[in-house]
Design an enzyme around this catalytic site. Structure first.
Site, PDB file in Angstrom:
ATOM      1  N   CYS A 195      11.864 -16.190 -11.321  1.00 35.45           N
ATOM      2  CA  CYS A 195      11.465 -15.440 -10.140  1.00 35.45           C
ATOM      3  C   CYS A 195       9.998 -15.733  -9.801  1.00 35.45           C
ATOM      4  O   CYS A 195       9.211 -16.088 -10.670  1.00 35.45           O
ATOM      5  CB  CYS A 195      11.584 -13.932 -10.290  1.00 35.45           C
ATOM      6  SG  CYS A 195      13.204 -13.393 -10.810  1.00 35.45           S
ATOM      7  N   ARG A 254      10.992 -21.279  -8.234  1.00 36.33           N
ATOM      8  CA  ARG A 254      11.186 -20.387  -9.382  1.00 36.33           C
ATOM      9  C   ARG A 254      12.473 -19.567  -9.271  1.00 36.33           C
ATOM     10  O   ARG A 254      12.819 -18.814 -10.188  1.00 36.33           O
ATOM     11  CB  ARG A 254       9.994 -19.435  -9.510  1.00 36.33           C
ATOM     12  CG  ARG A 254       8.670 -20.128  -9.657  1.00 36.33           C
ATOM     13  CD  ARG A 254       7.560 -19.116  -9.733  1.00 36.33           C
ATOM     14  NE  ARG A 254       7.679 -18.310 -10.933  1.00 36.33           N
ATOM     15  CZ  ARG A 254       7.262 -18.650 -12.126  1.00 36.33           C
ATOM     16  NH1 ARG A 254       6.670 -19.811 -12.314  1.00 36.33           N
ATOM     17  NH2 ARG A 254       7.422 -17.851 -13.154  1.00 36.33           N
ATOM     18  N   TRP A 305      15.617 -15.186  -9.140  1.00 36.14           N
ATOM     19  CA  TRP A 305      16.627 -15.966  -9.840  1.00 36.14           C
ATOM     20  C   TRP A 305      17.303 -14.966 -10.765  1.00 36.14           C
ATOM     21  O   TRP A 305      16.698 -14.453 -11.696  1.00 36.14           O
ATOM     22  CB  TRP A 305      15.965 -17.084 -10.642  1.00 36.14           C
ATOM     23  CG  TRP A 305      16.944 -17.951 -11.370  1.00 36.14           C
ATOM     24  CD1 TRP A 305      17.712 -18.939 -10.836  1.00 36.14           C
ATOM     25  CD2 TRP A 305      17.241 -17.923 -12.771  1.00 36.14           C
ATOM     26  NE1 TRP A 305      18.479 -19.510 -11.817  1.00 36.14           N
ATOM     27  CE2 TRP A 305      18.214 -18.918 -13.006  1.00 36.14           C
ATOM     28  CE3 TRP A 305      16.789 -17.160 -13.840  1.00 36.14           C
ATOM     29  CZ2 TRP A 305      18.734 -19.162 -14.267  1.00 36.14           C
ATOM     30  CZ3 TRP A 305      17.310 -17.400 -15.098  1.00 36.14           C
ATOM     31  CH2 TRP A 305      18.264 -18.402 -15.299  1.00 36.14           C
ATOM     32  N   ASN A 320       8.750 -10.356 -12.622  1.00 39.70           N
ATOM     33  CA  ASN A 320       9.283 -11.608 -13.145  1.00 39.70           C
ATOM     34  C   ASN A 320       9.334 -11.463 -14.661  1.00 39.70           C
ATOM     35  O   ASN A 320       8.330 -11.127 -15.274  1.00 39.70           O
ATOM     36  CB  ASN A 320       8.347 -12.749 -12.721  1.00 39.70           C
ATOM     37  CG  ASN A 320       8.592 -14.032 -13.505  1.00 39.70           C
ATOM     38  OD1 ASN A 320       7.658 -14.757 -13.781  1.00 39.70           O
ATOM     39  ND2 ASN A 320       9.803 -14.319 -13.857  1.00 39.70           N
ATOM     40  N   GLY A 321      10.508 -11.694 -15.246  1.00 37.76           N
ATOM     41  CA  GLY A 321      10.646 -11.558 -16.704  1.00 37.76           C
ATOM     42  C   GLY A 321      11.891 -10.766 -17.029  1.00 37.76           C
ATOM     43  O   GLY A 321      12.776 -10.604 -16.183  1.00 37.76           O
ATOM     44  N   GLU A 378      19.154 -38.224 -20.480  1.00 36.04           N
ATOM     45  CA  GLU A 378      18.411 -37.775 -19.293  1.00 36.04           C
ATOM     46  C   GLU A 378      19.153 -38.175 -18.013  1.00 36.04           C
ATOM     47  O   GLU A 378      19.211 -37.394 -17.053  1.00 36.04           O
ATOM     48  CB  GLU A 378      16.986 -38.353 -19.338  1.00 36.04           C
ATOM     49  CG  GLU A 378      16.137 -38.126 -18.109  1.00 36.04           C
ATOM     50  CD  GLU A 378      15.902 -36.662 -17.751  1.00 36.04           C
ATOM     51  OE1 GLU A 378      16.324 -35.767 -18.504  1.00 36.04           O
ATOM     52  OE2 GLU A 378      15.320 -36.412 -16.677  1.00 36.04           O
ATOM     53  N   LYS A 382      20.332 -35.501 -15.176  1.00 36.63           N
ATOM     54  CA  LYS A 382      19.898 -35.600 -13.768  1.00 36.63           C
ATOM     55  C   LYS A 382      21.102 -35.509 -12.846  1.00 36.63           C
ATOM     56  O   LYS A 382      21.105 -34.783 -11.869  1.00 36.63           O
ATOM     57  CB  LYS A 382      19.216 -36.939 -13.489  1.00 36.63           C
ATOM     58  CG  LYS A 382      17.766 -37.152 -13.758  1.00 36.63           C
ATOM     59  CD  LYS A 382      16.773 -36.212 -13.201  1.00 36.63           C
ATOM     60  CE  LYS A 382      16.743 -34.882 -13.870  1.00 36.63           C
ATOM     61  NZ  LYS A 382      15.802 -34.588 -14.864  1.00 36.63           N
ATOM     62  N   GLU A 393      22.921 -31.952 -12.849  1.00 40.11           N
ATOM     63  CA  GLU A 393      22.220 -30.791 -12.292  1.00 40.11           C
ATOM     64  C   GLU A 393      22.082 -30.836 -10.769  1.00 40.11           C
ATOM     65  O   GLU A 393      22.029 -29.788 -10.137  1.00 40.11           O
ATOM     66  CB  GLU A 393      20.864 -30.550 -12.968  1.00 40.11           C
ATOM     67  CG  GLU A 393      19.763 -31.533 -12.644  1.00 40.11           C
ATOM     68  CD  GLU A 393      18.428 -31.131 -13.269  1.00 40.11           C
ATOM     69  OE1 GLU A 393      17.672 -32.038 -13.630  1.00 40.11           O
ATOM     70  OE2 GLU A 393      18.144 -29.924 -13.392  1.00 40.11           O
ATOM     71  N   HIS A 432      35.193 -42.645 -31.531  1.00 39.95           N
ATOM     72  CA  HIS A 432      35.513 -41.519 -32.410  1.00 39.95           C
ATOM     73  C   HIS A 432      36.046 -40.317 -31.640  1.00 39.95           C
ATOM     74  O   HIS A 432      36.029 -39.201 -32.151  1.00 39.95           O
ATOM     75  CB  HIS A 432      34.286 -41.142 -33.246  1.00 39.95           C
ATOM     76  CG  HIS A 432      33.857 -42.258 -34.144  1.00 39.95           C
ATOM     77  ND1 HIS A 432      34.592 -42.666 -35.242  1.00 39.95           N
ATOM     78  CD2 HIS A 432      32.795 -43.108 -34.080  1.00 39.95           C
ATOM     79  CE1 HIS A 432      34.004 -43.696 -35.821  1.00 39.95           C
ATOM     80  NE2 HIS A 432      32.904 -43.985 -35.132  1.00 39.95           N
ATOM     81  N   LYS A 458      13.117 -23.834 -11.139  1.00 35.96           N
ATOM     82  CA  LYS A 458      12.184 -24.813 -11.703  1.00 35.96           C
ATOM     83  C   LYS A 458      11.579 -24.330 -13.013  1.00 35.96           C
ATOM     84  O   LYS A 458      11.481 -25.060 -13.971  1.00 35.96           O
ATOM     85  CB  LYS A 458      11.077 -25.095 -10.678  1.00 35.96           C
ATOM     86  CG  LYS A 458      10.063 -26.126 -11.136  1.00 35.96           C
ATOM     87  CD  LYS A 458      10.707 -27.477 -11.292  1.00 35.96           C
ATOM     88  CE  LYS A 458       9.751 -28.547 -11.750  1.00 35.96           C
ATOM     89  NZ  LYS A 458      10.482 -29.738 -12.215  1.00 35.96           N
TER      90      LYS A 458
HETATM   91  O1  M6R Z   1       8.821 -26.764 -17.670  1.00 39.85           O
HETATM   92  P1  M6R Z   1       9.575 -27.321 -18.821  1.00 39.85           P
HETATM   93  O2  M6R Z   1       9.357 -28.760 -19.057  1.00 39.85           O
HETATM   94  O3  M6R Z   1       9.383 -26.530 -20.095  1.00 39.85           O
HETATM   95  O4  M6R Z   1      11.120 -27.152 -18.417  1.00 39.85           O
HETATM   96  C1  M6R Z   1      12.138 -27.467 -19.321  1.00 39.85           C
HETATM   97  C2  M6R Z   1      13.471 -27.571 -18.622  1.00 39.85           C
HETATM   98  O5  M6R Z   1      13.813 -26.362 -18.013  1.00 39.85           O
HETATM   99  C3  M6R Z   1      13.469 -28.681 -17.553  1.00 39.85           C
HETATM  100  O6  M6R Z   1      13.104 -29.912 -18.096  1.00 39.85           O
HETATM  101  C4  M6R Z   1      14.873 -28.813 -16.913  1.00 39.85           C
HETATM  102  O7  M6R Z   1      15.785 -29.280 -17.846  1.00 39.85           O
HETATM  103  C5  M6R Z   1      14.813 -29.721 -15.682  1.00 39.85           C
HETATM  104  N1  M6R Z   1      15.296 -29.025 -14.545  1.00 39.85           N
HETATM  105  C6  M6R Z   1      15.700 -30.896 -15.758  1.00 39.85           C
HETATM  106  O8  M6R Z   1      15.561 -31.712 -14.640  1.00 39.85           O
END
Ligand code: M6R
Length: 609
Positions: free
Chosen positions: A2, A27, A74, A100-101, A482, A486, A489, A505, A604
């Protein structure tokens, strides 16, 4: 999670609040709202959906006033809905709060407050806050907030407004970020710096356990008992335009294209070209301390943890120190064997990820030294670590991490060489070989970016796939992880990465005619094995895209599509091979019509556990 904002001054509050919220939408963006004080009362406008829906409401029914608070959500407790959107109120509509939290003991507090007659309107944990403040309110908002905070367990950054006290906003922070932008006869509150940059560059970064009384004329920072604390403003040097789209269709595409610059900046000043060695100004570990290290733990989440997987390979290969990579959300619950002879490397773009921060604190509590790799100066991770490597990627706005990943990799290369050099186990020749290759990376990333049109053309062919598999060996496997993250998501296509030798396997059972397999083939010593694995999936009639090194024309013969990356040092390929994977994910998601910058269910900065 948030984003929260507040404003007090002479301007109309709503435009300032909305402007700040727009910059914080990364956020969270499932609902939004504002509360403004005017003519002796608090008025609120809030709704489920993106911020633009609140803007529409406010156009129809404006809320005048020069003091207010705002929120972009969020969802954690309670689904996205009008009722669960912030701000929340007490029973008397006297007090309004954005938060937020997570209030961890909210059920207990809610039951206690309900017994006392408080009526709740939402399913959120946050709503206990205005009711708790109401319960303690005897005319002083500040004292009521202080009393309420003594009852609350969990994480919070909050802003409180009270209709009896339009002369100030009260804010507090524990384990969720909060900053105060300092203006002239006006002040700004936000979860993150970009939200206040159009108005001021001087800010207070609140620490855990700090609260503040924010008036138009000044700010008083104290602890939760009201003991005043001296606070030095932090002057922000970077530019707001760095956080805007700069002509690209989406932030993600802009950030992919910024990688040559980001990698160049992150490297700047860290390679001594005379002695051909690595210099890390904010890493204070001595050679003696490095030699005593028995174990390195990498603790991170998501993309940052996949950068850690590459880091493990590099550190073990070059510095010969055993490395374990832990997901931060698992680390502190598994009773990790960490002690004074271990180093914990915390990787976090935002420096505020709750799980990662908890991992950092756990490692410190167990006596480990902590080195942070982060992108945000002044973030909690940056401040709490003993040693620091800053990735100079600049603000990353798109939810999908791109330039943060490549600069995290670059930092891990620097660190692995540094550890090896301080241990005296890397020859000058080997060092030179790697460092010279590293200095070429920005230009080589530019070359990879030039293959964008080709990737765009064929990515569209995969938009209707249900599953895509990514395979690789060694470093190529780490990059595949990775690549798969990508794609899933932002395109919502199910994607999984496998160590290519592991397919037989179990997973090979899923490979049938037309199933797409993305094979990363950049490691010469594993080349023959990878070609055998490609042949295994081709024999099951998979559609194969290969990512190979320039000049590798043999791979071409075994696959349906091929992309090439420039030749570089074997250990540096991940920083080049991830770029086509990012572009592939981007153009597949675009072909599907997805909102790449704001994928569903994600945010984010994940500041909740
Ligand atoms: O801000 P951070 O690097 O700690 O965030 C970690 C993950 O939330 C972040 O890398 C997330 O997996 C990304 N959205 C992936 O693209």
């Amino acid at each position: 999670m948030c984003g929260i904002v507040g404003y007090i001054g002479k301007q109309e509050a709503v435009p300032v609040l909305l402007d700040g919220l727009k910059r914080l939408e990364y956020r969270g963006y499932d609902s939004a709202g504002v509360t403004v004080f005017n003519q002796g009362k608090l008025s609120c406008s809030k709704t489920v959906g993106r911020l633009v829906k609140v803007e529409e409401l406010l156009e129809k029914s404006p809320l005048p006033g020069t003091v207010g608070i705002g929120h972009t959500r969020w969802a954690t407790h309670g689904r996205p809905s009008d009722r669960n959107a912030h701000p929340h109120f007490d029973c008397t509509q006297r007090i309004s709060v954005v938060h937020n939290g997570i209030i961890e003991n909210y059920i207990e507090l809610k039951e206690w407050l309900q017994e006392k007659g408080h009526i709740f309107n939402s399913e959120t944990d946050t709503e206990v806050l205005p009711h708790l403040i109401e319960e303690y309110y005897r005319g002083s908002l500040v004292e009521a907030v202080q009393d309420a905070l003594k009852k609350v367990e969990g994480a919070f950054a909050l802003v409180v407004i009270c209709k009896d006290h339009p002369e100030h906003l009260v804010v507090a922070r524990k384990a969720s970020p909060l900053i105060i932008g300092l203006g002239k006869e006006e002040n700004f509150i936000a979860s993150d710096i970009p939200a206040v940059l159009p108005y001021t560059r001087d800010i207070f970064i609140l620490d855990d356990g700090e609260m503040a009384v924010v008036e138009a004329a000044g700010v008083q920072v104290s602890d939760f008992d009201g003991k005043l604390l001296p606070k030095k403003p932090f002057h922000v040097e970077w530019d707001i335009t760095a956080a805007e789209k700069g002509g690209y269709e989406d932030f993600m595409l802009k950030e992919i294209h910024e990688q040559p610059r980001a990698v160049r900046d992150t490297m700047a000043g860290k390679i001594d070209r005379g002695e051909m060695k690595v210099v890390l100004p904010e890493v204070k570990l001595s050679a003696a301390e490095i030699n005593k290290l028995q174990k390195i733990h990498v603790v991170a989440c998501g993309t940052a943890s996949y950068a850690g997987q590459v880091g493990k390979f590099l550190i073990e290969k070059l510095a010969r120190i055993p490395v374990e990579v832990d997901l931060a959300s698992e680390f502190r619950y598994r009773d990790p064997i960490v002690g004074p002879n271990s180093l914990t490397i915390i990787i976090s773009q935002s420096g505020e990820t709750a799980d990662t921060l908890a991992g950092l604190r756990e490692a410190k509590a167990l006596g480990s030294r902590v080195l942070a790799i982060t992108n945000v100066v002044g973030s909690s991770v940056a401040r709490e670590a003993d040693d620091l490597i800053l990735t100079l990627a600049g603000p990353e706005i798109a939810v999908a991490s791109t330039k943060a990943y490549t600069t995290q990799l670059l930092s891990l290369y620097l660190l692995a060489i540094y550890l090896a050099q301080e241990r005296g186990i890397i020859s000058l020749n080997d060092r030179m070989g790697m460092l010279e290759a590293m200095m070429n990376l920005p230009t080589q990333i530019e070359k990879v970016l030039n293959t964008e049109t080709k990737i765009k053309e064929f990515a569209g062919n995969f938009k209707d796939c249900e599953d895509i598999f990514f395979i690789g060996r060694g470093l190529d496997y780490a990059v595949s992880l990775e690549g798969a993250l990508k794609l899933k998501e932002i395109s919502y296509i199910h994607a999984e990465a496998y160590a290519a030798g592991e397919l037989k396997h179990g997973t090979l059972a899923l490979i049938v005619e037309g199933v797409p397999v993305f094979a990363v083939v950049t490691q010469p010593e594993l080349y023959d094995k990878m070609i055998s694995n490609i042949k295994e999936v081709k024999a099951r009639e998979a559609t194969v895209v290969a990512l190979a090194l320039a000049g590798d024309h043999d791979t071409e013969k075994s696959v349906d599509y091929v992309l090439h990356i420039p030749l570089t040092h074997t250990m540096l390929t991940p920083i080049l091979s991830v770029v086509p994977l990012q572009l592939f994910a981007y153009y597949t998601a675009k072909a599907k019509g997805c909102d790449v910058d704001k994928p569903r269910n994600l945010a984010k900065s994940v500041t909740v556990e």
